[in-house]
Design a protein around this motif. Structure first.
Motif, PDB file in Angstrom:
ATOM      1  N   LEU A   1      49.048  -1.367 -69.157  1.00  0.00           N
ATOM      2  CA  LEU A   1      48.802  -2.539 -68.326  1.00  0.00           C
ATOM      3  C   LEU A   1      49.088  -3.828 -69.088  1.00  0.00           C
ATOM      4  O   LEU A   1      49.658  -4.782 -68.535  1.00  0.00           O
ATOM      5  CB  LEU A   1      47.351  -2.540 -67.832  1.00  0.00           C
ATOM      6  N   ARG A   2      48.707  -3.856 -70.348  1.00  0.00           N
ATOM      7  CA  ARG A   2      48.966  -5.052 -71.157  1.00  0.00           C
ATOM      8  C   ARG A   2      50.455  -5.305 -71.269  1.00  0.00           C
ATOM      9  O   ARG A   2      50.915  -6.445 -71.137  1.00  0.00           O
ATOM     10  CB  ARG A   2      48.346  -4.922 -72.541  1.00  0.00           C
ATOM     11  N   GLU A   3      51.236  -4.250 -71.500  1.00  0.00           N
ATOM     12  CA  GLU A   3      52.681  -4.436 -71.635  1.00  0.00           C
ATOM     13  C   GLU A   3      53.295  -4.889 -70.312  1.00  0.00           C
ATOM     14  O   GLU A   3      54.252  -5.679 -70.306  1.00  0.00           O
ATOM     15  CB  GLU A   3      53.332  -3.140 -72.106  1.00  0.00           C
ATOM     16  N   ARG A   4      52.751  -4.424 -69.203  1.00  0.00           N
ATOM     17  CA  ARG A   4      53.267  -4.867 -67.904  1.00  0.00           C
ATOM     18  C   ARG A   4      52.997  -6.350 -67.681  1.00  0.00           C
ATOM     19  O   ARG A   4      53.812  -7.056 -67.073  1.00  0.00           O
ATOM     20  CB  ARG A   4      52.651  -4.030 -66.778  1.00  0.00           C
TER      21      ARG A   4
ATOM     22  N   ARG B   1      39.021   0.983 -64.706  1.00  0.00           N
ATOM     23  CA  ARG B   1      38.057  -0.115 -64.790  1.00  0.00           C
ATOM     24  C   ARG B   1      37.754  -0.474 -66.245  1.00  0.00           C
ATOM     25  O   ARG B   1      37.626  -1.646 -66.602  1.00  0.00           O
ATOM     26  CB  ARG B   1      36.771   0.243 -64.042  1.00  0.00           C
ATOM     27  N   GLU B   2      37.646   0.560 -67.094  1.00  0.00           N
ATOM     28  CA  GLU B   2      37.384   0.291 -68.511  1.00  0.00           C
ATOM     29  C   GLU B   2      38.573  -0.419 -69.160  1.00  0.00           C
ATOM     30  O   GLU B   2      38.399  -1.312 -69.991  1.00  0.00           O
ATOM     31  CB  GLU B   2      37.076   1.594 -69.233  1.00  0.00           C
ATOM     32  N   ALA B   3      39.787  -0.032 -68.771  1.00  0.00           N
ATOM     33  CA  ALA B   3      40.979  -0.713 -69.294  1.00  0.00           C
ATOM     34  C   ALA B   3      41.014  -2.163 -68.827  1.00  0.00           C
ATOM     35  O   ALA B   3      41.389  -3.063 -69.595  1.00  0.00           O
ATOM     36  CB  ALA B   3      42.240   0.020 -68.843  1.00  0.00           C
ATOM     37  N   PHE B   4      40.613  -2.414 -67.587  1.00  0.00           N
ATOM     38  CA  PHE B   4      40.549  -3.780 -67.082  1.00  0.00           C
ATOM     39  C   PHE B   4      39.552  -4.615 -67.886  1.00  0.00           C
ATOM     40  O   PHE B   4      39.786  -5.788 -68.159  1.00  0.00           O
ATOM     41  CB  PHE B   4      40.160  -3.798 -65.604  1.00  0.00           C
ATOM     42  N   ARG B   5      38.427  -3.995 -68.272  1.00  0.00           N
ATOM     43  CA  ARG B   5      37.444  -4.728 -69.078  1.00  0.00           C
ATOM     44  C   ARG B   5      38.041  -5.118 -70.431  1.00  0.00           C
ATOM     45  O   ARG B   5      37.789  -6.209 -70.953  1.00  0.00           O
ATOM     46  CB  ARG B   5      36.186  -3.880 -69.281  1.00  0.00           C
ATOM     47  N   MET B   6      38.836  -4.215 -71.013  1.00  0.00           N
ATOM     48  CA  MET B   6      39.494  -4.521 -72.280  1.00  0.00           C
ATOM     49  C   MET B   6      40.492  -5.666 -72.110  1.00  0.00           C
ATOM     50  O   MET B   6      40.586  -6.561 -72.955  1.00  0.00           O
ATOM     51  CB  MET B   6      40.187  -3.273 -72.822  1.00  0.00           C
ATOM     52  N   LEU B   7      41.229  -5.647 -71.008  1.00  0.00           N
ATOM     53  CA  LEU B   7      42.171  -6.730 -70.727  1.00  0.00           C
ATOM     54  C   LEU B   7      41.434  -8.042 -70.512  1.00  0.00           C
ATOM     55  O   LEU B   7      41.905  -9.107 -70.926  1.00  0.00           O
ATOM     56  CB  LEU B   7      43.004  -6.388 -69.488  1.00  0.00           C
ATOM     57  N   GLU B   8      40.275  -7.962 -69.875  1.00  0.00           N
ATOM     58  CA  GLU B   8      39.478  -9.168 -69.656  1.00  0.00           C
ATOM     59  C   GLU B   8      39.015  -9.758 -70.985  1.00  0.00           C
ATOM     60  O   GLU B   8      39.028 -10.982 -71.178  1.00  0.00           O
ATOM     61  CB  GLU B   8      38.283  -8.849 -68.766  1.00  0.00           C
ATOM     62  N   ARG B   9      38.624  -8.898 -71.926  1.00  0.00           N
ATOM     63  CA  ARG B   9      38.179  -9.382 -73.232  1.00  0.00           C
ATOM     64  C   ARG B   9      39.316 -10.062 -73.996  1.00  0.00           C
ATOM     65  O   ARG B   9      39.083 -10.953 -74.803  1.00  0.00           O
ATOM     66  CB  ARG B   9      37.593  -8.235 -74.071  1.00  0.00           C
TER      67      ARG B   9
ATOM     68  N   VAL C   1      45.718 -11.048 -62.759  1.00  0.00           N
ATOM     69  CA  VAL C   1      46.312 -11.481 -64.019  1.00  0.00           C
ATOM     70  C   VAL C   1      45.923 -12.935 -64.234  1.00  0.00           C
ATOM     71  O   VAL C   1      45.893 -13.735 -63.303  1.00  0.00           O
ATOM     72  CB  VAL C   1      47.846 -11.339 -63.983  1.00  0.00           C
ATOM     73  N   VAL C   2      45.595 -13.269 -65.476  1.00  0.00           N
ATOM     74  CA  VAL C   2      45.176 -14.629 -65.778  1.00  0.00           C
ATOM     75  C   VAL C   2      46.284 -15.603 -65.413  1.00  0.00           C
ATOM     76  O   VAL C   2      47.474 -15.296 -65.504  1.00  0.00           O
ATOM     77  CB  VAL C   2      44.808 -14.754 -67.276  1.00  0.00           C
ATOM     78  N   SER C   3      45.895 -16.761 -64.961  1.00  0.00           N
ATOM     79  CA  SER C   3      46.851 -17.817 -64.676  1.00  0.00           C
ATOM     80  C   SER C   3      46.340 -19.097 -65.303  1.00  0.00           C
ATOM     81  O   SER C   3      45.146 -19.237 -65.576  1.00  0.00           O
ATOM     82  CB  SER C   3      47.042 -18.005 -63.163  1.00  0.00           C
ATOM     83  N   ALA C   4      47.232 -20.032 -65.546  1.00  0.00           N
ATOM     84  CA  ALA C   4      46.833 -21.284 -66.184  1.00  0.00           C
ATOM     85  C   ALA C   4      47.364 -22.455 -65.384  1.00  0.00           C
ATOM     86  O   ALA C   4      48.516 -22.449 -64.957  1.00  0.00           O
ATOM     87  CB  ALA C   4      47.372 -21.360 -67.609  1.00  0.00           C
ATOM     88  N   ASP C   5      46.503 -23.438 -65.172  1.00  0.00           N
ATOM     89  CA  ASP C   5      47.014 -24.682 -64.631  1.00  0.00           C
ATOM     90  C   ASP C   5      47.659 -25.454 -65.791  1.00  0.00           C
ATOM     91  O   ASP C   5      47.663 -25.012 -66.938  1.00  0.00           O
ATOM     92  CB  ASP C   5      45.924 -25.484 -63.937  1.00  0.00           C
ATOM     93  N   PHE C   6      48.203 -26.596 -65.487  1.00  0.00           N
ATOM     94  CA  PHE C   6      48.958 -27.335 -66.496  1.00  0.00           C
ATOM     95  C   PHE C   6      48.083 -27.700 -67.687  1.00  0.00           C
ATOM     96  O   PHE C   6      48.477 -27.525 -68.848  1.00  0.00           O
ATOM     97  CB  PHE C   6      49.559 -28.586 -65.852  1.00  0.00           C
TER      98      PHE C   6
ATOM     99  N   GLY D   1      43.098 -11.533 -84.681  1.00  0.00           N
ATOM    100  CA  GLY D   1      42.401 -11.462 -83.407  1.00  0.00           C
ATOM    101  C   GLY D   1      42.819 -12.545 -82.430  1.00  0.00           C
ATOM    102  O   GLY D   1      42.512 -12.457 -81.236  1.00  0.00           O
ATOM    103  N   GLN D   2      43.527 -13.568 -82.920  1.00  0.00           N
ATOM    104  CA  GLN D   2      44.005 -14.646 -82.056  1.00  0.00           C
ATOM    105  C   GLN D   2      45.407 -14.392 -81.504  1.00  0.00           C
ATOM    106  O   GLN D   2      45.923 -15.210 -80.744  1.00  0.00           O
ATOM    107  CB  GLN D   2      44.006 -15.966 -82.833  1.00  0.00           C
ATOM    108  N   LEU D   3      46.003 -13.268 -81.869  1.00  0.00           N
ATOM    109  CA  LEU D   3      47.366 -12.994 -81.406  1.00  0.00           C
ATOM    110  C   LEU D   3      47.527 -12.990 -79.882  1.00  0.00           C
ATOM    111  O   LEU D   3      48.582 -13.391 -79.378  1.00  0.00           O
ATOM    112  CB  LEU D   3      47.861 -11.661 -81.978  1.00  0.00           C
ATOM    113  N   PRO D   4      46.524 -12.536 -79.112  1.00  0.00           N
ATOM    114  CA  PRO D   4      46.693 -12.623 -77.654  1.00  0.00           C
ATOM    115  C   PRO D   4      46.998 -14.031 -77.147  1.00  0.00           C
ATOM    116  O   PRO D   4      47.723 -14.191 -76.163  1.00  0.00           O
ATOM    117  CB  PRO D   4      45.342 -12.114 -77.122  1.00  0.00           C
TER     118      PRO D   4
END
Length: 239
Positions: free
Chosen positions: A22-25, A54-62, A76-81, A155-158
């Protein structure tokens, strides 16, 4: 005493594998910023139950890659300007630190790790291949973090991948900026390989500041647009 049976290891591996897929997608753009990720559909597609999903989603959320609503809706996370600008401001600090530590700790291996990635970036210019450049760019910055050899910094690579891959090339990837970015990358590599920690940090911070300036310049006049459309429009602008 009865021998204990361990039966959960395979499940842990499954959750981790689902998380990686999921992360790679998300990183590849298959799941776009703001896109809803229906659990039933994805579980059926991956041929897994909803529990490991659901557990994988929690990891993605973290990792900050998805948001999970109160009703269980996953996006999927989104960002405003402004959110994108905030993320790049953090990157100025962590990229500078990574370059400084890389010059101090990873000088001996820097050329072998970084020069091939520079070559890949240059090869993506003609013909212009933004996807290839983005991939090489992300791996370049990740390699500097690895050379820094600091587990907490890693740990900041994401944040690096979110700014450089999830929201780019839509946000910043004009060919004009890429030519400048590669020149800045080359200067950073020179400072790291020479062990000049102060210069490496200054160059890395300057590199991100230039990206922030490009983002602000490209974003001029988009403030009244919807946030996602404003970000999408940045990548369509060329000067």
């Amino acid at each position: 005493m009865t021998e204990e049976t361990v039966s959960w290891l395979s499940r842990v591996r499954l959750v981790d594998e689902v998380f990686q897929v999921l992360r790679e997608r998300i990183y590849s753009g298959r799941y776009a910023p703001g896109e809803s990720l229906p659990q039933v559909r994805i579980a059926a597609e991956l041929k897994i139950s909803r529990t490991p999903l659901r557990e994988a989603f929690r990891m993605l959320e973290r990792e900050g890659l998805v948001t999970v609503g109160a009703n269980g809706t996953v996006r999927v996370v989104s960002a405003d300007f402004q959110g994108l600008l905030d993320a790049y401001e953090l990157r100025e600090v962590i990229d500078g630190l990574a370059a400084r530590l890389a010059a101090e700790r990873g000088r001996a291996h820097a050329a072998a790790r970084l020069e091939p990635l520079l070559a890949e970036q240059r090869a993506a210019l003609d013909p212009w291949a933004p996807d290839k450049y983005t991939d090489a760019n992300v791996r370049f910055h990740a390699a500097i973090f690895e050379l820094a050899d600091n587990q907490f910094l890693n740990g900041q690579l994401p944040v690096v991948r979110m700014t450089a891959q999830v929201f780019t090339p839509k946000a910043l990837l004009s060919q004009e900026r890429v030519y400048s970015a590669i020149a800045e990358h080359m200067a950073i590599v020179g400072a790291v390989t020479q062990g000049d920690a102060a210069r490496a940090e200054a160059l890395a911070r300057g590199h991100i500041r230039h990206s922030i300036t490009a983002l602000k310049d490209s974003g001029a006049g988009t403030a009244s647009a919807e946030p996602h459309e404003a970000i999408r429009s940045l990548g369509r602008k060329r000067t």
